[in-house]
Scaffold this motif. Sequence first.
Motif, short mmCIF file in Angstrom:
data_model
loop_
_atom_site.label_atom_id
_atom_site.label_comp_id
_atom_site.label_asym_id
_atom_site.label_seq_id
_atom_site.Cartn_x
_atom_site.Cartn_y
_atom_site.Cartn_z
N GLU A 1 0.84 -1.19 0.00
CA GLU A 1 0.00 0.00 0.00
C GLU A 1 0.88 1.24 0.00
O GLU A 1 1.90 1.30 0.70
CB GLU A 1 -0.93 0.03 1.23
CG GLU A 1 -2.25 -0.68 1.02
CD GLU A 1 -2.10 -2.19 0.87
OE1 GLU A 1 -2.59 -2.73 -0.14
OE2 GLU A 1 -1.47 -2.81 1.73
N ILE A 2 0.45 2.23 -0.78
CA ILE A 2 1.16 3.49 -0.90
C ILE A 2 0.14 4.61 -0.74
O ILE A 2 -0.94 4.57 -1.35
CB ILE A 2 1.85 3.63 -2.27
CG1 ILE A 2 2.72 2.40 -2.58
CG2 ILE A 2 2.69 4.90 -2.34
CD1 ILE A 2 3.15 2.33 -4.04
N ALA A 3 0.44 5.61 0.06
CA ALA A 3 -0.46 6.75 0.22
C ALA A 3 0.35 8.03 0.42
O ALA A 3 1.45 8.00 0.99
CB ALA A 3 -1.41 6.54 1.41
N TYR A 4 -0.22 9.14 -0.04
CA TYR A 4 0.50 10.42 0.00
C TYR A 4 -0.51 11.54 0.28
O TYR A 4 -1.62 11.54 -0.28
CB TYR A 4 1.17 10.68 -1.35
CG TYR A 4 1.84 12.03 -1.47
CD1 TYR A 4 3.20 12.17 -1.26
CD2 TYR A 4 1.10 13.17 -1.77
CE1 TYR A 4 3.82 13.42 -1.36
CE2 TYR A 4 1.70 14.42 -1.87
CZ TYR A 4 3.07 14.53 -1.67
OH TYR A 4 3.66 15.76 -1.76
N GLY A 5 -0.12 12.49 1.13
CA GLY A 5 -1.00 13.63 1.35
C GLY A 5 -0.53 14.51 2.49
O GLY A 5 0.41 14.19 3.22
N ILE A 6 -1.23 15.63 2.66
CA ILE A 6 -0.91 16.59 3.70
C ILE A 6 -1.98 16.62 4.79
O ILE A 6 -1.76 17.14 5.88
CB ILE A 6 -0.70 18.00 3.11
CG1 ILE A 6 0.02 18.91 4.11
CG2 ILE A 6 -2.04 18.60 2.63
CD1 ILE A 6 0.51 20.21 3.51
N ASP A 7 -3.15 16.06 4.51
CA ASP A 7 -4.23 16.04 5.48
C ASP A 7 -4.37 14.65 6.10
O ASP A 7 -3.45 13.83 6.01
CB ASP A 7 -5.53 16.47 4.80
CG ASP A 7 -5.46 17.91 4.28
OD1 ASP A 7 -4.96 18.77 5.03
OD2 ASP A 7 -5.91 18.15 3.15
N GLU A 8 -5.52 14.36 6.70
CA GLU A 8 -5.73 13.03 7.26
C GLU A 8 -6.24 12.06 6.22
O GLU A 8 -6.13 10.84 6.39
CB GLU A 8 -6.70 13.10 8.45
CG GLU A 8 -6.08 13.79 9.66
CD GLU A 8 -6.81 13.50 10.94
OE1 GLU A 8 -8.01 13.13 10.88
OE2 GLU A 8 -6.19 13.63 12.00
N GLU A 9 -6.82 12.57 5.14
CA GLU A 9 -7.18 11.76 3.99
C GLU A 9 -6.11 11.98 2.93
O GLU A 9 -5.80 13.12 2.58
CB GLU A 9 -8.55 12.17 3.43
CG GLU A 9 -9.72 11.57 4.18
CD GLU A 9 -9.85 10.06 3.94
OE1 GLU A 9 -9.57 9.60 2.82
OE2 GLU A 9 -10.22 9.35 4.88
N PRO A 10 -5.52 10.92 2.40
CA PRO A 10 -4.45 11.11 1.41
C PRO A 10 -4.97 11.67 0.09
O PRO A 10 -6.12 11.45 -0.28
CB PRO A 10 -3.89 9.69 1.23
CG PRO A 10 -5.03 8.79 1.60
CD PRO A 10 -5.78 9.50 2.68
N ASP A 11 -4.10 12.39 -0.60
CA ASP A 11 -4.43 12.88 -1.93
C ASP A 11 -4.37 11.77 -2.97
O ASP A 11 -5.04 11.83 -4.00
CB ASP A 11 -3.45 13.99 -2.34
CG ASP A 11 -3.57 15.21 -1.44
OD1 ASP A 11 -4.71 15.67 -1.24
OD2 ASP A 11 -2.54 15.69 -0.95
#
Length: 310
Positions: A142-152
């Motif tokens: 799994e890969i995830a990216y973001g600045i908030d609590e929900e990834p972009d």
Amino acid sequence: MRLGVLDVGSNTVHLLVVDAHPGARPLPAHSHKAELRLAELLDMDGAIGPDGVDRLIGVVHDALQAAEDKGVEDLLTFATSAVREASNADDVLARVQAETGIELQVLTGAEEARLTFLAARRWFGWSAGKLLVLDIGGGSLEIAYGIDEEPDAAASLPLGAGRLTAGWLPVDPPAPEAIRALRRHVRAEIARTVGEFSRFGSPDHVVATSKTFKQLARIAGAARSAEGLYVQRELKRESLEAWVPRLAGMSAEQRSGLPGVSEGRSGQLLAGALVAEGAMDLFGVKNLEVCPWALREGVILRRLDHMGSP
């Protein structure tokens, strides 16, 4: 209240019991686990065989008894890649429910990535900035990216350490040509997703979760688990690149003698290292930090958020 989360993963069935309240961090109270390695039990048709289902039901029964013994008030249950992708998933889920009373929620790969990202975000906080989170399970990456609590952006790839070991490295120790073929496959799969993430810019902090990354960090010199959750543990790409050929030349038994490597996971460690190395290289990651929270904690945090909503 006392919450339990039952995670039917591709490697392990794990019951985590925590004392938890909305607005407070969950405090671990009990852990009960059994290694089933469901990702390695799939037959040629991609089905979990009768013996594997029987073993799963037995382990779920044991976990339910442990939850009752520890006073769990609310039990959250879910299954991940091995069950999700089994060709007989509906039959497996029906048997588990009929014989244990438990209705397993099957998470999608994207849900796994998002919940793991939530756990990492809560652990490191807003000051960590843009996060790139990597998680190598038994059945998927799994890969995830973001600045908030929900990834972009979030993605799930069929690059779990157990799945790849069973399908690509069945001989112990593996042949050099089999390792090279797996390395090419892993990097081709990861390369297809890089563009989806790179358009958001470089992350401020790269985080890894999962037993695979913890073991790789440990053999590369990170602190032992006995030193506690709050000790910073890092994995440098150059250290990993030096270890991959060494792991390739070892048998599973030899790997189990390395610091922090369990006998049950030693056979999967080389495949996991190839995935970790490929991901760090293709995403341009020189150094990452291991996060002690992952999917189970993400499920708990999401449940607590819903409890605290009006």
